[in-house]
Scaffold this motif. Sequence first.
Motif, PDB file in Angstrom:
ATOM      1  N   GLY A  75       0.805  -1.214   0.000  1.00  0.00           N
ATOM      2  CA  GLY A  75       0.000   0.000   0.000  1.00  0.00           C
ATOM      3  C   GLY A  75       0.838   1.262   0.000  1.00  0.00           C
ATOM      4  N   SER A  76       1.932   1.265   0.766  1.00  0.00           N
ATOM      5  CA  SER A  76       2.783   2.459   0.809  1.00  0.00           C
ATOM      6  C   SER A  76       3.533   2.655  -0.504  1.00  0.00           C
ATOM      7  N   VAL A  77       3.950   1.557  -1.130  1.00  0.00           N
ATOM      8  CA  VAL A  77       4.611   1.674  -2.430  1.00  0.00           C
ATOM      9  C   VAL A  77       3.620   2.179  -3.474  1.00  0.00           C
ATOM     10  N   TYR A  78       2.389   1.668  -3.434  1.00  0.00           N
ATOM     11  CA  TYR A  78       1.376   2.184  -4.367  1.00  0.00           C
ATOM     12  C   TYR A  78       1.161   3.680  -4.146  1.00  0.00           C
ATOM     13  N   ALA A  79       1.031   4.091  -2.887  1.00  0.00           N
ATOM     14  CA  ALA A  79       0.793   5.503  -2.585  1.00  0.00           C
ATOM     15  C   ALA A  79       1.988   6.375  -2.962  1.00  0.00           C
ATOM     16  N   GLN A  80       3.181   5.781  -3.019  1.00  0.00           N
ATOM     17  CA  GLN A  80       4.365   6.524  -3.441  1.00  0.00           C
ATOM     18  C   GLN A  80       4.435   6.647  -4.961  1.00  0.00           C
ATOM     19  N   LEU A  81       4.126   5.552  -5.652  1.00  0.00           N
ATOM     20  CA  LEU A  81       4.206   5.560  -7.113  1.00  0.00           C
ATOM     21  C   LEU A  81       3.018   6.266  -7.753  1.00  0.00           C
ATOM     22  N   PRO A  95       0.547   8.594  -6.079  1.00  0.00           N
ATOM     23  CA  PRO A  95      -0.024   9.302  -4.925  1.00  0.00           C
ATOM     24  C   PRO A  95      -1.390   9.914  -5.182  1.00  0.00           C
ATOM     25  N   HIS A  96      -1.625  10.408  -6.380  1.00  0.00           N
ATOM     26  CA  HIS A  96      -2.886  11.102  -6.638  1.00  0.00           C
ATOM     27  C   HIS A  96      -3.963  10.160  -7.163  1.00  0.00           C
ATOM     28  N   ARG A  97      -3.675   8.870  -7.102  1.00  0.00           N
ATOM     29  CA  ARG A  97      -4.696   7.861  -7.389  1.00  0.00           C
ATOM     30  C   ARG A  97      -5.244   7.260  -6.088  1.00  0.00           C
ATOM     31  N   THR A  98      -4.875   7.829  -4.951  1.00  0.00           N
ATOM     32  CA  THR A  98      -5.275   7.270  -3.656  1.00  0.00           C
ATOM     33  C   THR A  98      -6.369   8.109  -3.020  1.00  0.00           C
ATOM     34  N   ASP A  99      -7.268   7.424  -2.312  1.00  0.00           N
ATOM     35  CA  ASP A  99      -8.329   8.098  -1.578  1.00  0.00           C
ATOM     36  C   ASP A  99      -8.035   7.984  -0.083  1.00  0.00           C
ATOM     37  N   ARG A 100      -8.466   6.894   0.570  1.00  0.00           N
ATOM     38  CA  ARG A 100      -8.187   6.671   1.988  1.00  0.00           C
ATOM     39  C   ARG A 100      -7.319   5.421   2.112  1.00  0.00           C
ATOM     40  N   ILE A 101      -6.147   5.579   2.693  1.00  0.00           N
ATOM     41  CA  ILE A 101      -5.180   4.480   2.767  1.00  0.00           C
ATOM     42  C   ILE A 101      -4.974   4.097   4.230  1.00  0.00           C
ATOM     43  N   LEU A 102      -5.346   2.862   4.562  1.00  0.00           N
ATOM     44  CA  LEU A 102      -5.165   2.324   5.908  1.00  0.00           C
ATOM     45  C   LEU A 102      -4.049   1.286   5.879  1.00  0.00           C
ATOM     46  N   LEU A 103      -3.032   1.492   6.707  1.00  0.00           N
ATOM     47  CA  LEU A 103      -1.915   0.559   6.845  1.00  0.00           C
ATOM     48  C   LEU A 103      -1.998  -0.043   8.242  1.00  0.00           C
ATOM     49  N   ASP A 104      -2.211  -1.345   8.314  1.00  0.00           N
ATOM     50  CA  ASP A 104      -2.543  -2.057   9.541  1.00  0.00           C
ATOM     51  C   ASP A 104      -1.486  -3.116   9.820  1.00  0.00           C
ATOM     52  N   SER A 105      -0.760  -2.960  10.952  1.00  0.00           N
ATOM     53  CA  SER A 105       0.344  -3.869  11.314  1.00  0.00           C
ATOM     54  C   SER A 105       1.479  -3.650  10.324  1.00  0.00           C
ATOM     55  N   VAL A 106       2.289  -2.653  10.610  1.00  0.00           N
ATOM     56  CA  VAL A 106       3.030  -1.930   9.584  1.00  0.00           C
ATOM     57  C   VAL A 106       4.472  -2.402   9.454  1.00  0.00           C
ATOM     58  N   ASP A 107       4.886  -2.612   8.199  1.00  0.00           N
ATOM     59  CA  ASP A 107       6.255  -3.008   7.905  1.00  0.00           C
ATOM     60  C   ASP A 107       7.203  -1.815   7.920  1.00  0.00           C
ATOM     61  N   ASN A 108       8.440  -2.091   8.254  1.00  0.00           N
ATOM     62  CA  ASN A 108       9.527  -1.124   8.155  1.00  0.00           C
ATOM     63  C   ASN A 108       9.863  -0.924   6.676  1.00  0.00           C
ATOM     64  N   PRO A 109       9.806   0.313   6.145  1.00  0.00           N
ATOM     65  CA  PRO A 109      10.049   0.526   4.715  1.00  0.00           C
ATOM     66  C   PRO A 109      11.498   0.813   4.365  1.00  0.00           C
ATOM     67  N   ASP A 110      12.437   0.521   5.253  1.00  0.00           N
ATOM     68  CA  ASP A 110      13.857   0.818   5.036  1.00  0.00           C
ATOM     69  C   ASP A 110      14.264   0.446   3.612  1.00  0.00           C
ATOM     70  N   PRO A 111      14.613   1.418   2.754  1.00  0.00           N
ATOM     71  CA  PRO A 111      14.900   1.103   1.352  1.00  0.00           C
ATOM     72  C   PRO A 111      16.223   0.371   1.144  1.00  0.00           C
ATOM     73  N   ALA A 112      17.088   0.385   2.146  1.00  0.00           N
ATOM     74  CA  ALA A 112      18.350  -0.335   2.011  1.00  0.00           C
ATOM     75  C   ALA A 112      18.194  -1.816   2.333  1.00  0.00           C
ATOM     76  N   LEU A 113      17.227  -2.158   3.172  1.00  0.00           N
ATOM     77  CA  LEU A 113      17.074  -3.545   3.625  1.00  0.00           C
ATOM     78  C   LEU A 113      15.789  -4.194   3.122  1.00  0.00           C
ATOM     79  N   VAL A 114      14.712  -3.444   3.065  1.00  0.00           N
ATOM     80  CA  VAL A 114      13.379  -3.939   2.690  1.00  0.00           C
ATOM     81  C   VAL A 114      13.072  -5.192   3.503  1.00  0.00           C
ATOM     82  N   ASN A 115      12.935  -6.356   2.829  1.00  0.00           N
ATOM     83  CA  ASN A 115      12.500  -7.553   3.548  1.00  0.00           C
ATOM     84  C   ASN A 115      13.537  -8.100   4.516  1.00  0.00           C
ATOM     85  N   ARG A 116      14.798  -7.750   4.374  1.00  0.00           N
ATOM     86  CA  ARG A 116      15.785  -8.145   5.386  1.00  0.00           C
ATOM     87  C   ARG A 116      15.453  -7.486   6.716  1.00  0.00           C
ATOM     88  N   ALA A 117      14.920  -6.263   6.658  1.00  0.00           N
ATOM     89  CA  ALA A 117      14.501  -5.592   7.896  1.00  0.00           C
ATOM     90  C   ALA A 117      13.280  -6.280   8.496  1.00  0.00           C
TER      91      ALA A 117
END
Length: 499
Positions: free
Chosen positions: A222-228, A230-252
Amino acid sequence: MTQRKRSRSIRNAAIVGVSTALLGVTAPVTASAAGGSTTDALTWSACEGTGLDPRQECATLDVPMDYADPDGPRIEMAVSRIPAEKPDARRGALLLIAGGPGGSSLNDPSGKGQKLPQEVRDTHDLIGFAPRGLAPSTPADCGLEYGDLATSRLRPWPAPDGSVDGNMTTARRMADACARNGRELIKHLSTANEARDIDRLRAALGERRISAWGVSYGTYVGSVYAQLFPHRTDRILLDSVDNPDPALVNRAWLAAHERGVEDTFPHFAAWASKPGNPDRLADRAADVRPLFLRLAARLDREPIPWPGANPEELNGNVLRQTMLDSFAAPGRYPTLARLMRAAAEGTVPPAPQAPPEAVLQNVAAVGAGVLCNDVAWPKGAAGYEKDVAESRAKYPLTAGMPRNAMLCAAWPYPPREAPVRITDRGPSNVLLVQNERDVNTPLAGALRMREALGRRAVMVTVDSTGHDSYLANGNACGDATVSRFLATGQRPGSDVYCD
């Protein structure tokens, strides 16, 4: 194109079911233009299977396999919906984004979607989908050895002495299988491509903007969609939230388990020492941790045969993996407690029932493709050895697994693009909800997402335990705050804490 007859249950570690429902054919939805280009319309028809809301309907959307070659080969994306219950009051579409990677929301419109407030169901079409690679979308498959499908093998638990040599061998074997059997599709599984698929879906739905409820890994999607977009989004709920560290991503995300277990274990220990609990393990909460560590160490030395399980023994790492799985919700605590009691007596409970092998193969392939294509992982063993040793010393409950080498350490394909950096550029229409004690997405990682989004977001922190907060393991205050946002768009004026 109608949805093909290849419905089968798709499950992640929590066993998320896929596909189904019975409804008559309806008229196609007319697609709007997306960025100046047209998108195929969706033809809705009866879903396959049984057990879902009879209003749910299904369709299939063709999307590019490779967005760098949009006129090249196409793949299918299976989608579902339950239309808004009050068409005259309809606001738009609410996309349900599952966790994973490897989870599906295809049956969520008639599942968790029906727990949403009536006002949200009245005004929003509820939309589910099976992400690229996950059946009944065009499926990926690595053809892994059956033993490598065990959760305690997919998670990189080190050897009892802390060695990672076996993990590196496993990584090479599994990565080789994905390269050999994954076909071209395995190279194009990524979070950014899932976000692009979502925008194709938005356009095919005829929506200028779309709302979304993403859970766990779905918060990163959801956060990547809202970044790529942004003006196609209405209400964005992020529930149980991942760390978006761009250097590690899933390693984080993997590393977060060591902190998540530490956050959650005291809650489990209090439960496991409570008088009157039929699964009580100790008289005092302080005694539960050393009991667990002793049992795991003993099982490292002396595994107990466990016919029918995968692997067919109860060893220390299987116990540790059971802890990780059980901490996802307090309602699962008895599973861990009963396994600990059996192990203390030198016995095992009946072997847990696993999903069909084809389902496990598909989910594992999607997870591998996304995790390994999103970001480059270190290739040599030395760095993992150092990290594992540090983790084992500081966080003995997780024995170094969170910093160890997954199959991505031997992945043959370099990332096709850099990870998306989440920023504060875009509309202020994001709400985060996060439990204080979450084994899979700890509060510390959610705070990193909050920091990255800046003015775009407001965060609701909930004094609750478990993975998934809203309408699951949260509380009345948190649920009410989120429901108000989805129904009206109203967010708190600043970050709030719900006790």
